[in-house]
Design a protein around this motif. Structure first.
Motif, PDB file in Angstrom:
ATOM      1  N   LEU A 189       0.937  -1.317   0.099  1.00  0.00           N
ATOM      2  CA  LEU A 189      -0.149  -0.006   0.312  1.00  0.00           C
ATOM      3  C   LEU A 189       0.805   1.326  -0.023  1.00  0.00           C
ATOM      4  O   LEU A 189       1.916   1.209   0.974  1.00  0.00           O
ATOM      5  N   GLY A 190       0.592   2.201  -0.903  1.00  0.00           N
ATOM      6  CA  GLY A 190       1.312   3.420  -0.898  1.00  0.00           C
ATOM      7  C   GLY A 190       0.611   4.361  -1.768  1.00  0.00           C
ATOM      8  O   GLY A 190      -0.709   4.208  -2.298  1.00  0.00           O
ATOM      9  N   PRO A 191       0.999   5.594  -2.021  1.00  0.00           N
ATOM     10  CA  PRO A 191       0.218   6.567  -2.939  1.00  0.00           C
ATOM     11  C   PRO A 191       0.194   5.993  -4.398  1.00  0.00           C
ATOM     12  O   PRO A 191      -0.769   6.873  -4.879  1.00  0.00           O
ATOM     13  N   THR A 192       0.822   5.226  -4.741  1.00  0.00           N
ATOM     14  CA  THR A 192       0.645   4.763  -6.128  1.00  0.00           C
ATOM     15  C   THR A 192      -0.443   3.501  -6.037  1.00  0.00           C
ATOM     16  O   THR A 192      -0.764   3.058  -7.353  1.00  0.00           O
ATOM     17  N   GLY A 193      -1.015   3.342  -4.915  1.00  0.00           N
ATOM     18  CA  GLY A 193      -2.100   2.418  -5.055  1.00  0.00           C
ATOM     19  C   GLY A 193      -2.067   1.277  -4.156  1.00  0.00           C
ATOM     20  O   GLY A 193      -1.161   1.119  -3.331  1.00  0.00           O
ATOM     21  N   LEU A 194      -2.977   0.379  -4.199  1.00  0.00           N
ATOM     22  CA  LEU A 194      -2.875  -1.060  -3.241  1.00  0.00           C
ATOM     23  C   LEU A 194      -2.721  -2.047  -4.295  1.00  0.00           C
ATOM     24  O   LEU A 194      -3.310  -2.634  -5.080  1.00  0.00           O
ATOM     25  N   PHE A 195      -1.374  -2.903  -4.235  1.00  0.00           N
ATOM     26  CA  PHE A 195      -1.066  -3.878  -5.181  1.00  0.00           C
ATOM     27  C   PHE A 195      -0.922  -5.279  -4.414  1.00  0.00           C
ATOM     28  O   PHE A 195      -0.416  -5.460  -3.385  1.00  0.00           O
ATOM     29  N   ALA A 196      -1.915  -6.346  -4.985  1.00  0.00           N
ATOM     30  CA  ALA A 196      -1.872  -7.544  -4.604  1.00  0.00           C
ATOM     31  C   ALA A 196      -0.762  -8.040  -5.364  1.00  0.00           C
ATOM     32  O   ALA A 196      -0.843  -8.320  -6.678  1.00  0.00           O
ATOM     33  N   ILE A 197       0.372  -8.867  -4.873  1.00  0.00           N
ATOM     34  CA  ILE A 197       1.338  -9.601  -5.678  1.00  0.00           C
ATOM     35  C   ILE A 197       1.721 -10.918  -4.990  1.00  0.00           C
ATOM     36  O   ILE A 197       1.726 -11.333  -4.008  1.00  0.00           O
ATOM     37  N   GLN A 198       1.704 -11.776  -6.471  1.00  0.00           N
ATOM     38  CA  GLN A 198       2.296 -13.165  -6.107  1.00  0.00           C
ATOM     39  C   GLN A 198       3.629 -13.201  -6.662  1.00  0.00           C
ATOM     40  O   GLN A 198       3.680 -12.781  -7.731  1.00  0.00           O
ATOM     41  N   ARG A 230      -7.860 -14.355  -4.221  1.00  0.00           N
ATOM     42  CA  ARG A 230      -7.203 -14.036  -2.915  1.00  0.00           C
ATOM     43  C   ARG A 230      -7.175 -12.509  -2.788  1.00  0.00           C
ATOM     44  O   ARG A 230      -7.684 -12.061  -1.392  1.00  0.00           O
ATOM     45  N   ALA A 231      -7.031 -11.517  -3.651  1.00  0.00           N
ATOM     46  CA  ALA A 231      -7.210 -10.139  -3.395  1.00  0.00           C
ATOM     47  C   ALA A 231      -8.583  -9.911  -3.079  1.00  0.00           C
ATOM     48  O   ALA A 231      -8.742  -8.981  -2.119  1.00  0.00           O
ATOM     49  N   LYS A 232      -9.580 -10.494  -3.784  1.00  0.00           N
ATOM     50  CA  LYS A 232     -10.871 -10.088  -3.401  1.00  0.00           C
ATOM     51  C   LYS A 232     -11.272 -10.442  -1.888  1.00  0.00           C
ATOM     52  O   LYS A 232     -12.005  -9.738  -1.295  1.00  0.00           O
ATOM     53  N   ALA A 233     -10.674 -11.814  -1.477  1.00  0.00           N
ATOM     54  CA  ALA A 233     -11.080 -12.142  -0.239  1.00  0.00           C
ATOM     55  C   ALA A 233     -10.490 -11.271   0.654  1.00  0.00           C
ATOM     56  O   ALA A 233     -11.260 -10.756   1.695  1.00  0.00           O
ATOM     57  N   ILE A 234      -9.203 -10.739   0.750  1.00  0.00           N
ATOM     58  CA  ILE A 234      -8.692  -9.758   1.666  1.00  0.00           C
ATOM     59  C   ILE A 234      -9.370  -8.485   1.394  1.00  0.00           C
ATOM     60  O   ILE A 234      -9.846  -7.841   2.590  1.00  0.00           O
ATOM     61  N   GLY A 235      -9.760  -7.934   0.326  1.00  0.00           N
ATOM     62  CA  GLY A 235     -10.480  -6.832   0.173  1.00  0.00           C
ATOM     63  C   GLY A 235     -12.080  -6.834   0.782  1.00  0.00           C
ATOM     64  O   GLY A 235     -12.293  -5.890   1.453  1.00  0.00           O
ATOM     65  N   ARG A 236     -12.338  -7.913   0.758  1.00  0.00           N
ATOM     66  CA  ARG A 236     -13.781  -8.121   1.364  1.00  0.00           C
ATOM     67  C   ARG A 236     -13.805  -8.014   2.804  1.00  0.00           C
ATOM     68  O   ARG A 236     -14.454  -7.349   3.529  1.00  0.00           O
ATOM     69  N   ALA A 237     -12.786  -8.668   3.369  1.00  0.00           N
ATOM     70  CA  ALA A 237     -12.603  -8.775   4.801  1.00  0.00           C
ATOM     71  C   ALA A 237     -12.112  -7.177   5.537  1.00  0.00           C
ATOM     72  O   ALA A 237     -12.623  -6.986   6.388  1.00  0.00           O
ATOM     73  N   ALA A 238     -11.473  -6.418   4.719  1.00  0.00           N
ATOM     74  CA  ALA A 238     -11.036  -5.210   5.227  1.00  0.00           C
ATOM     75  C   ALA A 238     -11.784  -3.887   4.455  1.00  0.00           C
ATOM     76  O   ALA A 238     -11.524  -2.856   4.949  1.00  0.00           O
ATOM     77  N   ARG A 239     -12.660  -4.360   3.556  1.00  0.00           N
ATOM     78  CA  ARG A 239     -13.668  -3.287   2.903  1.00  0.00           C
ATOM     79  C   ARG A 239     -12.604  -2.121   2.149  1.00  0.00           C
ATOM     80  O   ARG A 239     -12.862  -1.243   2.360  1.00  0.00           O
ATOM     81  N   VAL A 240     -11.632  -2.798   1.191  1.00  0.00           N
ATOM     82  CA  VAL A 240     -10.947  -2.195   0.405  1.00  0.00           C
ATOM     83  C   VAL A 240     -10.669  -2.673  -0.776  1.00  0.00           C
ATOM     84  O   VAL A 240     -11.245  -3.862  -0.864  1.00  0.00           O
ATOM     85  N   LYS A 241     -10.330  -2.189  -1.775  1.00  0.00           N
ATOM     86  CA  LYS A 241     -10.480  -2.593  -3.222  1.00  0.00           C
ATOM     87  C   LYS A 241      -8.752  -2.422  -3.643  1.00  0.00           C
ATOM     88  O   LYS A 241      -8.352  -1.379  -4.119  1.00  0.00           O
ATOM     89  N   PRO A 242      -8.163  -3.422  -3.930  1.00  0.00           N
ATOM     90  CA  PRO A 242      -6.997  -3.555  -4.569  1.00  0.00           C
ATOM     91  C   PRO A 242      -6.974  -2.691  -5.777  1.00  0.00           C
ATOM     92  O   PRO A 242      -7.957  -2.964  -6.686  1.00  0.00           O
ATOM     93  N   THR A 243      -6.108  -2.074  -6.438  1.00  0.00           N
ATOM     94  CA  THR A 243      -6.010  -1.416  -7.407  1.00  0.00           C
ATOM     95  C   THR A 243      -5.327  -2.057  -8.768  1.00  0.00           C
ATOM     96  O   THR A 243      -5.196  -1.906  -9.702  1.00  0.00           O
ATOM     97  N   ALA A 244      -4.276  -3.001  -8.171  1.00  0.00           N
ATOM     98  CA  ALA A 244      -3.466  -3.753  -9.076  1.00  0.00           C
ATOM     99  C   ALA A 244      -3.108  -5.337  -8.852  1.00  0.00           C
ATOM    100  O   ALA A 244      -3.083  -5.332  -7.599  1.00  0.00           O
ATOM    101  N   LEU A 245      -3.195  -5.946  -9.616  1.00  0.00           N
ATOM    102  CA  LEU A 245      -2.964  -7.400  -9.420  1.00  0.00           C
ATOM    103  C   LEU A 245      -1.600  -7.816 -10.379  1.00  0.00           C
ATOM    104  O   LEU A 245      -1.555  -7.587 -11.361  1.00  0.00           O
TER     105      LEU A 245
END
Length: 310
Positions: A189-198, A230-245
């Motif tokens: 997480l940073g000013p350029t977005g929320l990145f889910a990374i594998q 996986r990103a959707k599951a985390i986003g749902r739990a935290a009520r946030v939306k990843p901006t990049a996969l």
């Protein structure tokens, strides 16, 4: 020893069994060199691999050293890079990114469990990272170790993003995983977005096609689909939306430093070489929205409350 547990051994590169005699080995080397030579239409990368293979096993001394696990009689065993690295003192005084979790920790635990089960009950493994042991293990076990190394390499790269970024490693999710407890390798997480990374190492090249990774080494896997779940599951739990996969692979496994693959649920999709990852995160991905300072703080608070580690 090859840099990755999934890399071909010198014997595999030359197309001979590990117990081939010296004459057979020399003949295989000459044939491989002729067929791969660029001047006769061969592949330069293959030509280089054949030369390196011969350096490792072409003489009695080098072959004996390789079979023991080292590159040469005076070289350090290559598998030291596979074992968990001891912490090193920092020489750079610049603030690092906030980091939570243990990158590669779960994958290493799974590897140790699998390799001991494979070796058999009652067998004591003095060194579960011994190169000869790793080489002889089934590919799925070597793949787990390769992934652990990939996750650790990504974590080292991301650590230098700076204090504006927060990183979580080995995050538990309720999405399905490939032979492992379900988890997301990294969330940045940073000013350029929320990145889910594998972080991945399949032992060969992959590419993006129609929003999904393709490649002979994948064996039917659909990595982008799994990452999105996986990103959707985390986003749902935290009520946030990843901006990049983002899927990050060793440099020689991707044809381009950064390859874009459209969007999934509004998140930009990318395949990134490991050496390009940090700059890709700092710059942000095309089509991926940046976040304001207040928004970053709010998302961080929600993630801190919701994230659970694998």
């Amino acid at each position: 020893m090859p840099d990755s547990p999934l890399s071909d051994s010198p014997y595999e590169v030359l197309g001979v069994p590990a117990d081939a005699d010296a004459a057979t080995l020399r003949l295989a080397y000459r044939r491989a060199l002729r067929s791969a030579h660029p001047d006769t239409g061969g592949d330069p990368e293959r030509f280089h691999a054949v030369q390196l293979a011969w350096e490792l096993v072409g003489t009695i001394e080098a072959r004996a050293a390789f079979d023991r696990g080292g590159r040469a009689a005076t070289a350090e065993p290559a598998h030291e890079a596979w074992a968990p690295a001891a912490p090193k003192p920092r020489r750079d005084s610049r603030p690092q990114a906030r980091s939570y979790g243990h990158p590669g920790g779960l994958s290493r635990e799974v590897y140790l469990s699998l390799v001991r089960e494979w070796a058999g009950r009652g067998v004591t493994l003095d060194d579960p990272y011994d190169p000869a042991l790793v080489r002889s293990a089934p590919r799925d076990i070597r793949h787990v170790l390769a992934d652990a190394l990939a996750e650790e390499a990504t974590a080292r790269s991301l650590a230098n993003l700076g204090i504006a970024y927060t990183i979580w490693h080995d995050i538990a999710t309720d999405a399905a995983g490939r032979g492992l407890p379900p988890k997301l390798d990294h969330l940045v997480l940073g000013p350029t977005g929320l990145f889910a990374i594998q972080s991945e190492d399949w032992g060969g090249p992959v590419a993006l096609k129609r929003g999904e990774l393709v490649g002979e080494v994948l064996g039917g896997e659909r990595p982008i689909r799994a990452l999105a779940a996986r990103a959707k599951a985390i986003g749902r739990a935290a009520r946030v939306k990843p901006t990049a996969l983002v899927v990050v692979v060793p440099d020689d496994h991707a044809g381009e430093p950064l390859e874009l693959g459209g969007t999934v649920r509004g998140a930009a999709v990318a395949l990134v070489r490991r050496s390009r990852l940090a700059s890709a995160v700092r710059e942000g991905l095309p089509g991926s929205p940046h976040l304001g300072g207040t928004e970053v703080m709010e998302v961080r608070s929600r993630l801190q409350a919701a994230v659970r580690f694998a």
